[in-house]
Design a protein around this motif. Sequence first.
Motif, PDB file in Angstrom:
ATOM      1  N   VAL A   1      64.853 153.455  44.669  1.00 18.46           N
ATOM      2  CA  VAL A   1      63.480 153.454  44.157  1.00 18.46           C
ATOM      3  C   VAL A   1      63.410 152.540  42.935  1.00 18.46           C
ATOM      4  O   VAL A   1      64.275 152.591  42.050  1.00 18.46           O
ATOM      5  N   ILE A   2      62.374 151.729  42.883  1.00 16.70           N
ATOM      6  CA  ILE A   2      62.188 150.807  41.763  1.00 16.70           C
ATOM      7  C   ILE A   2      61.665 151.594  40.561  1.00 16.70           C
ATOM      8  O   ILE A   2      60.622 152.247  40.647  1.00 16.70           O
ATOM      9  N   THR A   3      62.396 151.540  39.456  1.00 16.56           N
ATOM     10  CA  THR A   3      61.961 152.237  38.239  1.00 16.56           C
ATOM     11  C   THR A   3      61.350 151.286  37.221  1.00 16.56           C
ATOM     12  O   THR A   3      60.600 151.721  36.355  1.00 16.56           O
ATOM     13  N   MET A   4      61.684 150.030  37.299  1.00 19.42           N
ATOM     14  CA  MET A   4      61.108 149.012  36.418  1.00 19.42           C
ATOM     15  C   MET A   4      60.963 147.715  37.202  1.00 19.42           C
ATOM     16  O   MET A   4      61.781 147.399  38.073  1.00 19.42           O
ATOM     17  N   ALA A   5      59.927 146.964  36.870  1.00 20.44           N
ATOM     18  CA  ALA A   5      59.715 145.646  37.471  1.00 20.44           C
ATOM     19  C   ALA A   5      58.946 144.799  36.473  1.00 20.44           C
ATOM     20  O   ALA A   5      58.049 145.309  35.786  1.00 20.44           O
ATOM     21  N   ASN A   6      59.279 143.533  36.397  1.00 18.50           N
ATOM     22  CA  ASN A   6      58.567 142.684  35.439  1.00 18.50           C
ATOM     23  C   ASN A   6      57.375 141.993  36.095  1.00 18.50           C
ATOM     24  O   ASN A   6      57.137 142.116  37.303  1.00 18.50           O
ATOM     25  N   VAL A   7      56.641 141.273  35.265  1.00 15.65           N
ATOM     26  CA  VAL A   7      55.420 140.603  35.746  1.00 15.65           C
ATOM     27  C   VAL A   7      55.761 139.581  36.825  1.00 15.65           C
ATOM     28  O   VAL A   7      55.038 139.436  37.813  1.00 15.65           O
ATOM     29  N   GLN A   8      56.873 138.852  36.628  1.00 12.61           N
ATOM     30  CA  GLN A   8      57.243 137.816  37.587  1.00 12.61           C
ATOM     31  C   GLN A   8      57.542 138.401  38.958  1.00 12.61           C
ATOM     32  O   GLN A   8      57.284 137.758  39.983  1.00 12.61           O
ATOM     33  N   ALA A   9      58.051 139.629  38.998  1.00 10.33           N
ATOM     34  CA  ALA A   9      58.306 140.284  40.280  1.00 10.33           C
ATOM     35  C   ALA A   9      57.009 140.484  41.044  1.00 10.33           C
ATOM     36  O   ALA A   9      56.932 140.231  42.252  1.00 10.33           O
ATOM     37  N   ALA A  10      55.995 140.953  40.331  1.00 16.54           N
ATOM     38  CA  ALA A  10      54.699 141.162  40.977  1.00 16.54           C
ATOM     39  C   ALA A  10      54.095 139.837  41.423  1.00 16.54           C
ATOM     40  O   ALA A  10      53.562 139.710  42.530  1.00 16.54           O
ATOM     41  N   THR A  11      54.182 138.830  40.543  1.00 11.83           N
ATOM     42  CA  THR A  11      53.609 137.515  40.862  1.00 11.83           C
ATOM     43  C   THR A  11      54.324 136.874  42.040  1.00 11.83           C
ATOM     44  O   THR A  11      53.691 136.331  42.952  1.00 11.83           O
ATOM     45  N   LEU A  12      55.650 136.908  42.013  1.00 11.09           N
ATOM     46  CA  LEU A  12      56.440 136.249  43.052  1.00 11.09           C
ATOM     47  C   LEU A  12      56.214 136.863  44.421  1.00 11.09           C
ATOM     48  O   LEU A  12      56.111 136.152  45.424  1.00 11.09           O
ATOM     49  N   LEU A  13      56.107 138.196  44.458  1.00  9.61           N
ATOM     50  CA  LEU A  13      56.050 138.891  45.743  1.00  9.61           C
ATOM     51  C   LEU A  13      54.650 139.304  46.152  1.00  9.61           C
ATOM     52  O   LEU A  13      54.452 139.857  47.238  1.00  9.61           O
ATOM     53  N   GLY A  14      53.665 139.057  45.280  1.00  9.98           N
ATOM     54  CA  GLY A  14      52.275 139.313  45.650  1.00  9.98           C
ATOM     55  C   GLY A  14      51.828 140.754  45.508  1.00  9.98           C
ATOM     56  O   GLY A  14      50.737 141.102  45.973  1.00  9.98           O
ATOM     57  N   PHE A  15      52.630 141.621  44.892  1.00  9.16           N
ATOM     58  CA  PHE A  15      52.266 143.021  44.682  1.00  9.16           C
ATOM     59  C   PHE A  15      51.713 143.208  43.268  1.00  9.16           C
ATOM     60  O   PHE A  15      51.937 142.377  42.382  1.00  9.16           O
ATOM     61  N   THR A  16      51.018 144.330  43.073  1.00 10.76           N
ATOM     62  CA  THR A  16      50.692 144.738  41.711  1.00 10.76           C
ATOM     63  C   THR A  16      51.890 145.492  41.147  1.00 10.76           C
ATOM     64  O   THR A  16      52.791 145.905  41.881  1.00 10.76           O
ATOM     65  N   HIS A  17      51.887 145.709  39.827  1.00  2.00           N
ATOM     66  CA  HIS A  17      52.992 146.409  39.190  1.00  2.00           C
ATOM     67  C   HIS A  17      53.128 147.828  39.737  1.00  2.00           C
ATOM     68  O   HIS A  17      54.228 148.314  40.012  1.00  2.00           O
ATOM     69  N   ASP A  18      51.983 148.497  39.923  1.00  2.78           N
ATOM     70  CA  ASP A  18      52.005 149.883  40.417  1.00  2.78           C
ATOM     71  C   ASP A  18      52.459 149.970  41.868  1.00  2.78           C
ATOM     72  O   ASP A  18      52.954 151.017  42.300  1.00  2.78           O
ATOM     73  N   GLU A  19      52.271 148.872  42.621  1.00  7.85           N
ATOM     74  CA  GLU A  19      52.716 148.870  44.021  1.00  7.85           C
ATOM     75  C   GLU A  19      54.231 148.689  44.136  1.00  7.85           C
ATOM     76  O   GLU A  19      54.798 148.887  45.212  1.00  7.85           O
ATOM     77  N   LEU A  20      54.867 148.345  43.028  1.00 11.16           N
ATOM     78  CA  LEU A  20      56.309 148.178  43.027  1.00 11.16           C
ATOM     79  C   LEU A  20      57.020 149.383  42.410  1.00 11.16           C
ATOM     80  O   LEU A  20      57.895 149.986  43.029  1.00 11.16           O
TER      81      LEU A  20
END
Length: 700
Positions: free
Chosen positions: A157-176
């Motif tokens: 389970v993802i516990t932390m993700a940065n902004v670039q993760a959301a941008t790169l993969l097209g998800f919002t932060h909460d979706e990760l």
Amino acid sequence: MRAHRIIMQGDNNAGSRHPGNSVWVQARKYAFALAIFLLALGARFAILPREAGLGFITFYPAVVLAALLYGAGPGLLTMTFSAIAVNYLLMPPFGAFKLDYAQMLPMGIFCFASAVVCYLADQMRRNIDNAREIKKHLQSIFDASPDALFVIDAQGVITMANVQAATLLGFTHDELVGHSYEKLIPNRYRKNHSGLRDKYLEQPVVRPMGRGNAVKALRKDGSELDVEISLSPIHTDQGLLMASSLRDITERKKAEEKIRELAFFDQLTGLPNRTLLMDRLKQAMVESQRHGHYGALLLFDLDDFKTLNDTLGHDVGDELLKQTATRLKTLMRESDTFARLGGDEFVVILSHLGVGEQDAAIVTATIAKKLLAALNQTYQLGEHVHHSTASIGATIFKGESIPIDSLIKQADLAMYKTKATGRNSVHFFDSEIESAVVERVAMVADLREGLLGGQFVLHYQAQATSSQKLCGAEALLRWQHPRRGLVPPHKFIGVAEESKLILPLGRWVLETACVQLARWAGMPAMAHLTLAVNVSSLQFRQDEFVESVLAILDATGADPHRLKLELTESLVVEDVSGAIEKMSALKAKGVGFSLDDFGTGYSSLSYLKRFPLDQLKIDRSFVQDVLHDPNDAAIAKTIVALGQSLGFSVIAEGVETVEQRNFLDNIGCHAYQGYLFSHPLPLDEFEEFVEQTLRLEAGK
């Protein structure tokens, strides 16, 4: 750390720039603490009567709450108000301050306990604030990374993700965050992921970037992304976590693919180039060795491609090469490799042709014929319609017994055999071809050595008139080889022309002949003779041919009127205007010209009157059967009549019998060359022959 310091410095500077704001914040905290006290006091009177006692116990929660929320100061304020309120309002006698021991002891205990609680609560609050601030700063650093960063727990389970993760993969932060990492893995790889994760958790090690950890990541829109992944274990009190970073390598992949194309593929046709061809051929030979089946190599080039390039331009030639490659791609099997070797040369590697050599040869021939048929189709090259043919050389192989370079050479030799036998067909390599090529290579090396070592000599064959008088001679080249013996010209002239050694060889012949002419000019018996010298087409086509001949005449002192250059029909009709210009320039200096082997070429008779010729030479092939073949006799008569009508003298070569000479004399040909008069002789023997002939004539 640097980012952390910058953020902290920015916060401190912000506070120092606005001191009023800080005072207001502190005042609010104390006001809220007072409100908590009043709320607790009101609750005390609402719940219990004044006489119920337990005054301090009811205010402990207020003190703790104030200390936790606003710090030690507001907590102590709440404690002070609470102590006063209990002493004044909840301890009898009510409405007065009591300072006796019975009242001060519980109040002291309350104050001490409250102070301890305030201190502990304040430390807890500070720790919480510090932890929150550190997390905030870490998140800032996390978000500042150009790579997509994740922290994943042991369950994936993802516990932390940065902004670039959301941008790169097209998800919002909460979706990760809070979701399984497997949502980022393409479906075809998911079933193996949990096993790989468990294996990593058993032996967690750092896997940095740049170690070839390239994978596919799944974006929200369903598209896949090339990424490089790194993993690092994080040991915490809550268990093992994994820090993962993803780096987009799409552009790098494109660059690598471009580099690969430049290194292994031809940029014009998109076919494999020589480098990749060698690798594929090696693989095919290894596979042939492993499975025991035959393979084949086809090498072909496009006939007259240079002519197309020279006449219509390189753009049109390039278009032909591209269309040829397209036809190859549509014709060949998936297991075959087709490549551009260079220029207009292409190679096809055929695999899995069976275990029998004959069957493999049949399949290869069939494919080659299909290839020829496809390449024979008309090409539309821009506004030009072009018909092209190809010459194919083929060789069969099995295993790795033949080196790769030798295999290509075999196909190349077979291709040149195709060209030599008419083009637009296919020939297979055989040992006779290889032997001929080996002999040719050795011949070229020997020719070079012979030129340097003075192994060439001139023999002279007399030319006579019908009255038996000697009128001239032809200089005939011979090669006195130390191992081969005396080599006649038909054995080496063709090789000399192909290797272009005919140029230095032809110059040597001309120089040597002119030296003899100059020497004979001082010998009464020889001074009247003309000397005929054969000129090759390559030699005649040289831009500096005229200047070269004149320079030799000048250097040797030979009389140009005694020099006769023999040219062939095919030579002069290659470039009629150029030939006339060169011949005229030398003719003006006194050099004569004889058209050698007349009647064997394909020139138009209309050209003859334009050339500044002196003589036509009847080829020996007509003279040989002139007494028995009516066609040869008719041709000889026609040549003589043509020469007389155009004002040319006529000489016949290959005259071996008196009957032949008499026939030629009767039809008007009064000059001869052949064994009837003399064999080709070395210089000293020829000079002796001339002097002896003159003595015989004088004796008559």
